[in-house]
Design an enzyme around this catalytic site. Structure first.
Site, PDB file in Angstrom:
ATOM      1  N   LYS A 187       0.926  -1.225   0.128  1.00 55.75           N
ATOM      2  CA  LYS A 187      -0.216  -0.011  -0.014  1.00 55.75           C
ATOM      3  C   LYS A 187       0.817   1.053  -0.023  1.00 55.75           C
ATOM      4  O   LYS A 187       1.303   1.785   0.971  1.00 55.75           O
ATOM      5  CB  LYS A 187      -0.770   0.049   1.132  1.00 55.75           C
ATOM      6  CG  LYS A 187      -2.015   1.181   1.206  1.00 55.75           C
ATOM      7  CD  LYS A 187      -1.598   1.984   2.044  1.00 55.75           C
ATOM      8  CE  LYS A 187      -2.290   3.646   1.756  1.00 55.75           C
ATOM      9  NZ  LYS A 187      -1.543   4.836   2.059  1.00 55.75           N
ATOM     10  N   GLU A 262       8.963   1.559  11.239  1.00 55.03           N
ATOM     11  CA  GLU A 262       9.938   2.613  11.140  1.00 55.03           C
ATOM     12  C   GLU A 262       9.264   3.727  11.465  1.00 55.03           C
ATOM     13  O   GLU A 262       8.757   4.289  10.289  1.00 55.03           O
ATOM     14  CB  GLU A 262      10.660   2.481   9.943  1.00 55.03           C
ATOM     15  CG  GLU A 262      12.153   3.009   9.872  1.00 55.03           C
ATOM     16  CD  GLU A 262      11.990   4.214   9.304  1.00 55.03           C
ATOM     17  OE1 GLU A 262      11.772   5.221  10.160  1.00 55.03           O
ATOM     18  OE2 GLU A 262      11.946   4.331   8.058  1.00 55.03           O
ATOM     19  N   CYS A 296      13.024  10.870   7.669  1.00 56.76           N
ATOM     20  CA  CYS A 296      13.060  10.514   9.253  1.00 56.76           C
ATOM     21  C   CYS A 296      14.420  10.509  10.161  1.00 56.76           C
ATOM     22  O   CYS A 296      14.445  10.498  11.171  1.00 56.76           O
ATOM     23  CB  CYS A 296      12.170   8.817   9.512  1.00 56.76           C
ATOM     24  SG  CYS A 296      12.895   7.803   8.290  1.00 56.76           S
ATOM     25  N   GLU A 393       9.338  16.632  15.092  1.00 57.78           N
ATOM     26  CA  GLU A 393       9.954  16.476  13.693  1.00 57.78           C
ATOM     27  C   GLU A 393       9.517  17.610  12.923  1.00 57.78           C
ATOM     28  O   GLU A 393       8.293  17.567  12.570  1.00 57.78           O
ATOM     29  CB  GLU A 393       9.714  15.026  13.206  1.00 57.78           C
ATOM     30  CG  GLU A 393      10.809  14.620  12.192  1.00 57.78           C
ATOM     31  CD  GLU A 393      10.436  13.153  11.893  1.00 57.78           C
ATOM     32  OE1 GLU A 393      11.323  12.568  11.329  1.00 57.78           O
ATOM     33  OE2 GLU A 393       9.465  12.648  11.986  1.00 57.78           O
TER      34      GLU A 393
END
Length: 493
Positions: A187, A262, A296, A393
């Site tokens: 996906k 992750e 990330c 972040e």
């Protein structure tokens, strides 16, 4: 080059697929609904793709389940050959795939082609690792027994991937899964599905059988719920936000699926007084501004010792000022657009919060004159721990600078977060590099280096940055089950 001209070229190359892939057949959404894929640099529509949901996902799961027995029973050598052929096709089409990534994701073409090389490297690596899934023999405690450990594929895998690396985040999951004998339902992000579909087309050309690799996209909650609810899906692997990862982890409990997650980061980049200034600037620049800060593992906090702070801030700002911003297809551009308007608004809110609490804009700090979703590469000084910039972040081209006095203080600032993915340190003191590396609560640490990802090393985080590892020989274990076998009555003749 105009979007229309590029899509025509990609279409003629057979790589502009605009349907999902279920059981080896290209398929529209069953209700005919579509979603638009946009070029973030121009706002132009690149293509319309199916807006799929639960029904299509369940059929993809069934196809993967049906293909599992035959695929997992191929010899490791046969699976390895299929993967190697897929790798060769990815590399031979790296220019077109790079163009497709730049079209739908926005990163500069050179960087996009670099992603193709990086993404393909996982397929090459795991084609080789397919032949190294070793079991074990355990010395028995009784003389008439033999004890064995087999490693077998976990089964059907649901792989949910993000938009920032539309190819590499797929190959890093699908490579080891297929090498182990698993089948997969992918996906991809609805923002960047075209690269995934092109990679799937090349997988079919490589002879990977129908049903082994399926692709569905569209309604993310419906697709995710179908993957979680199915007892035929035995593993979920996900790269994305911590919030969504927690929901997937909770949902996987219903059928006790294995999960690899992750998730988000808040990477510290610590620059000590004894660092080589040029090395620190170059490494921090790479760690912060790769993919316009949309990774990330991007340095989210530049934690600089007070003795070098002013020199570093000046040299770093000068380097950032030289970063050319623009459409990824333009010559010399190293900073593309952010993925969409909401990403820009998030960056703006973080910057405004920092300014309101006393931080100083040393460079940039606003939308770029190019318009659209372009944002100026930004450096902000005197950032404090209470500012959102240091706690969450930013996922954009903003470098916050924080001061520290002692090594202990730097470690404390770095570890004061729920995240634990990547960290970076710059120092010429070898003893310090060991001390700090061991003290940092992170899954990845770069010492005097800002670009540390590679297919041969394990990638993953601790704390709320995830579970499991991707890449390297350790990445194979995520897709394997251990089976203990006891052979009795072995002394009978």
């Amino acid at each position: 080059m105009k979007t229309e001209g590029l899509t025509a070229r990609l279409n003629s190359a057979g790589l502009l697929r605009t349907q999902g892939l279920i059981g080896g057949k290209w398929t529209d959404a069953y209700d005919g609904k579509t979603i638009q894929v946009l070029n973030p640099a121009t706002g132009e529509v690149v293509a319309d793709v199916p807006c799929m949901g639960g029904k299509e996902t369940n059929d993809a799961i069934s196809s993967a389940h049906d293909a599992f027995y035959s695929w997992s029973n191929l010899t490791c050598t046969e699976r390895s050959k299929h993967l190697r052929t897929w790798y060769n096709l990815l590399i031979s089409h790296k220019e077109e795939l790079g163009q497709l990534i730049t079209l739908e994701q926005g990163k500069p073409l050179k960087e996009a082609i670099g992603e193709v090389n990086y993404g393909a490297s996982f397929i090459e690596f795991f084609a080789e690792e397919a032949k190294r899934v070793y079991g074990d023999i355990i010395p028995a405690t009784l003389g008439d027994r033999r004890l064995l450990v087999l490693k077998q594929p976990v089964g059907v895998v649901g792989a949910i991937t993000p938009w920032n690396f539309p190819l590499a985040m797929i190959t890093r999951k699908v490579g080891p899964a297929l090498a182990c004998g698993c089948t997969v339902v992918i996906k991809p992000s609805e923002l960047t599905p075209l690269t995934a579909l092109a990679a799937a087309e090349l997988a079919l050309q490589a002879g990977i059988p129908p049903g082994v690799l399926n692709v569905v996209m569209g309604n993310a909650p419906d697709i995710g719920n179908a993957l979680l609810a199915s007892s035929q899906v035995r593993k979920i692997t996900f790269t994305g936000s911590t919030a969504v990862g927690k929901k997937l982890m909770e949902g996987a409990a219903g059928t006790v699926k294995r999960v690899s997650l992750e998730l988000g980061g808040n990477a510290p980049c610590i620059i000590f007084d004894d660092a080589d200034l040029d090395v620190a600037v170059k490494g921090s620049l790479a760690a912060k501004f790769r993919n316009s800060g949309q990774t990330c593992v991007c340095a989210n906090r530049l934690i600089v010792q007070e003795g070098i702070y002013d020199k570093f801030a000046e040299a770093f700002s000068k380097a950032v000022q030289n970063l050319q911003v623009g459409d990824g297809f333009s010559e010399g551009v190293v900073q593309g657009p952010l993925i969409n308007e909401s990403a820009v608004q998030k960056v703006e809110s973080f910057v405004q919060d920092a300014i309101s609490k006393g931080a100083k804009v040393l460079l940039g700090g606003k939308r770029h004159s190019l318009g659209m979703t372009f944002y100026e590469p930004t450096v902000i000084g005197d950032v404090k721990s209470e500012m959102i910039l240091s706690r969450e972040e930013v996922f954009g081209p903003v470098a916050p600078l924080m001061r520290f006095k002692t090594e202990e203080e730097a470690i404390s600032i770095a570890n004061n977060t729920n995240a634990g993915l990547a960290a970076y340190i710059f120092t010429n003191n070898i003893q310090r590099s060991w001390r700090v590396t061991e003290a940092l609560e992170y899954g990845l640490v770069g010492v005097n280096e800002g670009l540390i990802s590679t297919e041969v090393a394990p990638f993953g985080g601790v704390k709320q940055s995830g579970i499991g590892r991707e890449g390297s020989k350790y990445g194979m274990d995520e897709y394997l089950e251990l089976k203990y076998v006891c052979l009795g009555d072995m002394n009978r003749k």
